[in-house]
Design a protein around this motif. Structure first.
Motif, short mmCIF file in Angstrom:
data_model
loop_
_atom_site.label_atom_id
_atom_site.label_comp_id
_atom_site.label_asym_id
_atom_site.label_seq_id
_atom_site.Cartn_x
_atom_site.Cartn_y
_atom_site.Cartn_z
N HIS A 67 0.85 -1.20 0.00
CA HIS A 67 0.00 0.00 0.00
C HIS A 67 0.89 1.25 0.00
N ASP A 91 3.96 -5.04 10.52
CA ASP A 91 2.67 -5.27 9.86
C ASP A 91 2.45 -4.17 8.82
N ARG A 93 0.09 -3.20 4.84
CA ARG A 93 -0.98 -3.54 3.91
C ARG A 93 -0.44 -3.77 2.52
N GLU A 99 -8.32 -5.86 -3.85
CA GLU A 99 -8.38 -6.48 -2.53
C GLU A 99 -7.24 -6.00 -1.65
N LEU A 100 -7.58 -5.62 -0.42
CA LEU A 100 -6.57 -5.19 0.55
C LEU A 100 -6.33 -6.30 1.56
N LYS A 101 -5.05 -6.59 1.80
CA LYS A 101 -4.68 -7.58 2.80
C LYS A 101 -3.68 -6.97 3.79
N TRP A 102 -3.69 -7.50 4.99
CA TRP A 102 -2.70 -7.14 5.99
C TRP A 102 -1.69 -8.27 6.11
N ASP A 125 -0.58 -13.89 6.79
CA ASP A 125 -1.77 -13.10 6.45
C ASP A 125 -2.54 -12.83 7.74
N THR A 127 -4.97 -10.42 7.97
CA THR A 127 -6.10 -9.55 7.58
C THR A 127 -7.26 -9.68 8.56
N LYS A 130 -6.53 -7.87 11.84
CA LYS A 130 -6.54 -6.42 11.68
C LYS A 130 -7.96 -5.89 11.53
N GLN A 131 -8.78 -6.61 10.77
CA GLN A 131 -10.17 -6.18 10.61
C GLN A 131 -10.91 -6.21 11.94
#
Length: 336
Positions: A67, A91, A93, A99-102, A125, A127, A130-131
């Motif tokens: 990102h 960590d 992005r 599609e966004l992933k962490w 991963d 994600t 984080k969400q």
């Protein structure tokens, strides 16, 4: 004699079992040549980053997927890993199409784990975690906002009630009634788990709940009649309407139609593009006289609520046959 644990150790270190363990943990593997900047990754890491498995990868290839807001931070962190003593974790992005992933990158710094100029680490991963963290932060912020609003409202109601009553018993009773009205409105618009849209209630349901305590037979069937079109009221406006309806109903119970057995109250509504008009009509009560004194604190609260949050107007017609109150509000404000 060989113990069970000792017997299992050779199985633990078999390559196929190590691969099973890595896959079960959801981690992907990478190595980084600190001289050539080349990266080697396992197949799962290629899939995680959305990069063809046949491609030779350097850090800049991964950087293109990071990102933009995290890219400089990640590059600086990787460059600094060789001077970090012990393990490190960062960590960030990544974007795979839309599609966004962490991703969490972890490894060993200070050249301690280096073999033939290669550093080793893993990608995970994260994600979902984080969400969940973002969801908790949003919920905490929303709860803080609501608590502050409720405390502000409660403080204002306390001040108003203290000025409009003469005894502590009267103050306690009226303040409790006002807060109870707010509570009933809040219950109607309380968000439910998994709800994605803003909380709201139907106007008819809101009026019914708020006016039910003033009618022994219940709204819609006794001397209180409610006739409104199907429209939604947002959480903030529901709180304001609860205050307004409570003040009008309390005054009617003291001095107006609801103070007489034959008295009736009709609440109607019409909706147009530019405004929503709610009409409060009392009849069958004592003869009405136009007030000669200045408006009380409750009336001023209603006026401020209508003109402030609802961006509307409120008019009183002191007809001898019964008070008529006309409330005009903007539809978009009512939905908030």
């Amino acid at each position: 004699m060989t113990t069970t644990a000792e017997h299992l150790k050779p199985l633990l270190w078999e390559p196929k079992n190590l691969i099973r363990a890595v896959e079960a943990a959801g981690v992907t593997l990478w190595s980084w040549n600190v001289d050539t900047d080349a990266l080697a990754m396992d197949d799962r890491a290629y899939d995680l980053w959305g990069i063809p498995r046949t491609k030779d990868v350097k850090f800049e290839d991964l950087s293109a997927h990071i990102h933009p807001a995290d890219r400089d931070r990640v590059r600086a962190a990787f460059n600094a890993t060789r001077s970090i003593v012990g393990t490190y974790e960062i960590d960030f992005r990544i974007m795979i199409g839309d599609e966004l992933k962490w991703i969490s990158a972890r490894g060993q710094g200070d050249d301690e784990g280096m073999v033939q100029r290669l550093m080793f680490g893993i990608f995970i991963d994260v994600t979902g975690r984080k969400q969940a963290e973002e969801g908790r932060e949003l919920l905490a912020g929303e709860m803080s906002h609501r608590v502050k609003n409720l405390l502000t409202i409660a403080s204002g109601l306390t001040a108003i009630t203290s000025r409009s009553t003469t005894t502590t018993n009267d103050m306690a009773r009226e303040l409790t009634q006002r807060l109870t009205a707010l509570g009933r409105a809040h219950d109607l618009v309380r968000p439910v788990p998994g709800q994605t849209k803003a909380a709201s209630a139907l106007l008819g349901d809101l009026l019914t709940v708020l006016l039910a305590p003033y009618d022994d037979l219940g709204a819609f069937s006794g001397r209180i009649r409610v006739s409104v079109p199907r429209m939604s009221v947002g959480e903030s406006s529901a709180t304001i309407l609860a205050l307004i309806i409570h003040e009008l109903a309390t005054n009617s119970l003291k001095y107006g139609a609801l103070s007489a057995e034959a008295g009736t109250l009709d609440v109607s509504c019409s909706a147009q593009d530019e405004k929503v008009t709610i009409v409060w009509t009392e009849s069958g009560g004592p003869l009405v006289e136009t007030p000669s004194a200045a408006p009380g604190y409750g009336s001023r609260l209603v006026e401020r609520s209508v003109t402030g949050h609802l961006r509307g107007s409120i008019d009183y017609d002191w007809s001898k046959q019964g008070l008529i109150v006309t409330l005009n509000v903007q539809p978009e404000r009512l939905a908030q």
